[in-house]
Scaffold this active site. Structure first.
Site, PDB file in Angstrom:
ATOM      1  N   SER A  74       0.854  -1.106  -0.086  1.00 45.18           N
ATOM      2  CA  SER A  74       0.064  -0.175   0.000  1.00 45.18           C
ATOM      3  C   SER A  74       0.915   1.128  -0.076  1.00 45.18           C
ATOM      4  O   SER A  74       2.031   1.428   0.692  1.00 45.18           O
ATOM      5  CB  SER A  74      -0.843  -0.031   1.227  1.00 45.18           C
ATOM      6  OG  SER A  74      -1.425   1.097   1.344  1.00 45.18           O
ATOM      7  N   SER A 130     -12.418   5.603   5.155  1.00 44.31           N
ATOM      8  CA  SER A 130     -11.501   5.023   4.425  1.00 44.31           C
ATOM      9  C   SER A 130     -11.506   3.267   4.694  1.00 44.31           C
ATOM     10  O   SER A 130     -11.094   2.857   3.674  1.00 44.31           O
ATOM     11  CB  SER A 130     -10.126   5.588   4.833  1.00 44.31           C
ATOM     12  OG  SER A 130      -9.878   5.401   6.271  1.00 44.31           O
ATOM     13  N   SER A 131     -11.808   2.932   5.778  1.00 45.05           N
ATOM     14  CA  SER A 131     -11.634   1.407   5.964  1.00 45.05           C
ATOM     15  C   SER A 131     -12.855   0.594   5.299  1.00 45.05           C
ATOM     16  O   SER A 131     -12.534  -0.382   4.555  1.00 45.05           O
ATOM     17  CB  SER A 131     -11.785   1.077   7.609  1.00 45.05           C
ATOM     18  OG  SER A 131     -12.957   1.589   8.156  1.00 45.05           O
ATOM     19  N   ASP A 175     -21.269   2.680   6.546  1.00 44.15           N
ATOM     20  CA  ASP A 175     -20.296   2.929   5.712  1.00 44.15           C
ATOM     21  C   ASP A 175     -20.047   1.955   4.426  1.00 44.15           C
ATOM     22  O   ASP A 175     -19.727   2.486   3.404  1.00 44.15           O
ATOM     23  CB  ASP A 175     -18.883   2.802   6.644  1.00 44.15           C
ATOM     24  CG  ASP A 175     -19.079   3.850   7.919  1.00 44.15           C
ATOM     25  OD1 ASP A 175     -19.963   4.672   7.924  1.00 44.15           O
ATOM     26  OD2 ASP A 175     -18.182   3.984   8.615  1.00 44.15           O
TER      27      ASP A 175
HETATM   28  C1  GLA Z   1     -18.675   5.329  11.969  1.00 48.98           C
HETATM   29  C2  GLA Z   1     -19.395   3.836  11.931  1.00 48.98           C
HETATM   30  C3  GLA Z   1     -20.775   3.896  11.365  1.00 48.98           C
HETATM   31  C4  GLA Z   1     -21.582   4.962  12.188  1.00 48.98           C
HETATM   32  C5  GLA Z   1     -20.799   6.107  12.217  1.00 48.98           C
HETATM   33  C6  GLA Z   1     -21.856   7.175  12.942  1.00 48.98           C
HETATM   34  O1  GLA Z   1     -18.564   5.774  10.780  1.00 48.98           O
HETATM   35  O2  GLA Z   1     -18.488   3.015  11.091  1.00 48.98           O
HETATM   36  O3  GLA Z   1     -21.219   2.504  11.186  1.00 48.98           O
HETATM   37  O4  GLA Z   1     -22.057   4.406  13.205  1.00 48.98           O
HETATM   38  O5  GLA Z   1     -19.617   6.180  12.753  1.00 48.98           O
HETATM   39  O6  GLA Z   1     -22.783   7.539  12.729  1.00 48.98           O
END
Ligand code: GLA
Length: 365
Positions: A74, A130-131, A175
């Site tokens: 990476s 990013s993850s 996410d």
């Molecule tokens: C992080 C978590 C999400 C969500 C947000 C807060 O990004 O990965 O699942 O809970 O925090 O909304």
């Protein structure tokens, strides 16, 4: 916007691949980061969220090998990572890749060994997922090379599993869903209770800018897990199967921190509904007000803001032409999102430079 004058991540991934392994990759997969416009800390409580997929992406250049192992390099980390698909306990950044392999294998599919080169334009540690972008881009590689019958929703669920059960972060689905389902630049209204969703467009003339406060955060080490546990406790105290069933009357049976957390969950779900309607009605002042209320609730009721984020939100709102501002993502540092009129971005960047030089615009939708 991130990466300055650098080539985009896909091109850099191809170059990195050639330099590291020789020859050319079989292909390149990518997935975007996300910015959450409104609806934070509601996903793991079965609530509503309104994220947008960013135009900045994480790219993975790949080549299938007959060695059965995964070898990954990476641009963002000095050490390479290597593991067998299914291997447990892979630490560091390679854990996200190994977690995806583990989750895919758990669902019963054999996986090819790979050589990988990874480059990303999604800022890390800033609350822009990013993850999740790395997990989704990686799952897309195996979907492609091994012909897996996984649609984008199934892929998001699998990546969440990797994050929860392999990496060990008890996050919700927002996410991974926002990285897998909408196209870059699109807004996603997601019901995390039943995964019903709608893809919406940003109205012409609206511009959401993402500003990094300069104070980075670590989700795994933060109070995030404490908030998740508090939500489980609220459901327990009230005898609810999901906090989605939470009603105003329930608040009478709560006190202290649990009362504050529940008030946030209840009102944030209402704000997401109202915000999605405002987006469709192109009512920018109302959308902005909802963002401001969301920030106040995250600050005072859910207590996940930080002095740097509060200062940034306050300063943004004194900029004429900023309709709303709030922290975005998990909080405890990281980024804010601001709603501007298209065309005001440059003046806003200059304004920030003058008043809060450590804060930088890192993305826009
Ligand atoms: C992080 C978590 C999400 C969500 C947000 C807060 O990004 O990965 O699942 O809970 O925090 O909304």
């Amino acid at each position: 916007m991130t990466g300055g004058s650098k080539e985009p991540a896909e091109i850099r991934a191809q170059q990195l691949f050639e330099a590291r392994y020789g020859g050319v990759p079989d292909g390149i997969s990518s997935a975007p980061g996300r910015v959450n416009l409104i609806g934070d800390h509601t996903d793991y409580a079965g609530g509503l969220v309104l994220p947008a997929a960013l135009r900045v992406q994480t790219a993975v250049a790949y080549r299938v090998t007959d060695k059965g192992r995964v070898q990954a390099t990476s641009e963002s980390f000095p050490d390479d990572s290597g593991f067998e698909p299914g291997e447990l306990g892979v630490a560091g950044w390679g854990g996200y890749l190994a977690g995806v392999a583990w989750a895919l294998l758990e669902s019963g599919v054999p996986l090819s060994g790979l050589e990988l080169a990874i480059c990303s334009d999604v800022p890390t540690g800033a609350g822009l997922s990013s993850s999740a972008a790395l997990e989704v881009a990686m799952a897309r590689v195996w979907r492609e090379v091994d012909g897996l019958a996984l649609d984008d929703v199934a892929l998001a669920k699998l990546c969440k599993r990797a994050e929860n059960d392999y990496v060990g972060v008890p996050s919700g689905i927002m996410d991974q869903f926002a990285s897998s389902v909408p196209e870059p630049g699109e807004v996603l209204l997601l019901d995390c209770f039943d995964l019903g969703y709608e893809v919406l467009a940003v109205p012409a003339g609206w511009s959401f800018v993402v500003v990094d406060s300069g104070a980075s955060r670590s989700l795994a080490g933060s109070a995030y897990a404490v908030r998740v546990a508090e939500c489980a406790q609220i459901a327990d105290v009230l005898g609810l199967t999901s906090l989605r069933e939470l009603q105003t009357e329930n608040l009478r049976n709560l006190t202290g921190d649990l009362l504050k957390r529940a008030r946030h969950i209840l009102t944030e779900n209402q704000r997401v509904e109202a915000a999605a309607a405002s987006l469709q009605l192109k009512d920018r002042p109302r959308f902005g007000r909802l963002m401001n209320e969301s920030h106040r609730s995250l600050r005072d009721e859910y207590e996940v803001s930080s002095p740097a984020l509060d200062t940034l939100v306050k300063a943004s709102l004194s900029f004429e032409g900023c309709y709303g501002a709030r922290l975005t993502g998990a909080g405890f540092g990281g980024c804010t999102v601001q709603l501007l009129e298209t065309g005001a971005e440059e003046a806003f960047a200059e304004y920030l430079q003058k008043h809060l030089p450590q804060a930088k615009i890192v993305a826009a939708v």
